[in-house]
Design a protein around this motif. Sequence first.
Motif, mmCIF file in Angstrom:
data_model
loop_
_atom_site.group_PDB
_atom_site.id
_atom_site.type_symbol
_atom_site.label_atom_id
_atom_site.label_comp_id
_atom_site.label_asym_id
_atom_site.label_seq_id
_atom_site.Cartn_x
_atom_site.Cartn_y
_atom_site.Cartn_z
ATOM 1 N N GLY A 1 0.792 -1.220 0.000
ATOM 2 C CA GLY A 1 0.000 0.000 0.000
ATOM 3 C C GLY A 1 0.822 1.266 0.000
ATOM 4 N N SER A 2 0.399 2.205 -0.826
ATOM 5 C CA SER A 2 1.071 3.489 -0.917
ATOM 6 C C SER A 2 0.315 4.530 -0.111
ATOM 7 N N HIS A 3 0.822 5.778 -0.164
ATOM 8 C CA HIS A 3 0.153 6.875 0.522
ATOM 9 C C HIS A 3 -0.924 7.515 -0.356
ATOM 10 N N SER B 1 -5.669 -0.851 -0.754
ATOM 11 C CA SER B 1 -4.764 -0.945 0.395
ATOM 12 C C SER B 1 -5.422 -0.422 1.662
ATOM 13 N N ARG B 2 -6.175 0.650 1.534
ATOM 14 C CA ARG B 2 -6.826 1.228 2.708
ATOM 15 C C ARG B 2 -7.821 0.250 3.317
ATOM 16 N N LEU C 1 -5.904 -2.692 4.908
ATOM 17 C CA LEU C 1 -5.299 -2.240 6.155
ATOM 18 C C LEU C 1 -6.361 -2.139 7.246
ATOM 19 N N TYR D 1 3.448 -2.011 10.156
ATOM 20 C CA TYR D 1 2.857 -1.795 8.829
ATOM 21 C C TYR D 1 3.921 -1.224 7.909
ATOM 22 N N ARG E 1 4.633 0.052 4.259
ATOM 23 C CA ARG E 1 4.099 0.469 2.956
ATOM 24 C C ARG E 1 5.081 0.097 1.850
ATOM 25 N N THR E 2 4.556 -0.067 0.648
ATOM 26 C CA THR E 2 5.395 -0.357 -0.508
ATOM 27 C C THR E 2 4.974 0.527 -1.672
#
Length: 336
Positions: free
Chosen positions: A185-187, A194-195, A198, A217, A219-220
């Motif tokens: 998951g990215s920002h 991803s949200r 998560l 956690y 992130r990638t």
Amino acid sequence: MAVTLRDVAALAGVSPRSVSNVVNDFRYVSPAMQAKVRAALDELDYKPNLLARGLRQGRTGTIALLLPEITVAYFSELAHEIVERASQLGITVMIDETSGAPNRELALLEVAMRSSWVDGVLLSTLGLNGAALAGVKSDVPVVLLGERTAKSALDHVGIDNVRASRDAVQHLIDSGRHRIAAIGGSHAPSDMTSRLRLKGYRAALRAAGLPTEDYLYARTPKYRRGDAAVAVRALLAHPEPPDALFCFSDELAIGSLRELYEQGLRVPSDISVVGFDDIEESRFTTPSLTSISPDKHQIASTALETLMARIAGSDLRPRALQVGYQLLARESSTRQ
């Protein structure tokens, strides 16, 4: 293969024209004929080919399928299911790759919607936010695959990512794991997948009274094997490394398996791993990978049926349709 009018006619002992008259509610059909044909329709579980009906009204019989990355196994397997199902219905599928970039997604979507060569679009978006999707208006129907990032006048077909993620983490908890990390998951605010995953991960930990520290956690940038290797190295360097990994994709999980091997850790004796997507490769890793398996066949069928209904002129409100999934427990999470 799909049941045709000829199949129904043969079973009912009538002509295909008679079957067509019943299916299309032609008024001048005797009650006896209607009963005979409808019994055959029910027995064969006949589903009307809405697109074929549309073709007789000037449709092209072609749809567009827009995917983020064709080389990602999940998307290639989903594309295969869509093409297979579409071919049974006499539909041609034109596939293009968006790279998940908002500008390219929107540009390709607009080209498809303005063109005269497609009847509808299936779109798996990673980059477009809710506002952009809400502004999509066209005479060409669009059905979203994956996450519905906001309310819009578009149908959406996917799975319950929150619940599926909770099931994955609960599986790890039930196997005796206590420090469970999440990878992926990215920002990007549009990265709804991803949200949601998560959210399910954290909900499962809270319900079990387990820690949800930020360091657990990772992130990638993308859902790639190399990204997972970097994340795993960082997690293992922590004073309290995890004893299980929940990866947001199988490709991340497979990258994790390799890095764990490089670090001298045994899976699942030292650390368990669960992935998401159940790509074919997951069955052939060593150890074989436990994974959440979305029903790709049902996603493809539901998306096509929904799009066909829109092409045929359905005036239903936009629908969020969920299909099933299952947790496939394999060697990567089952202690010997």
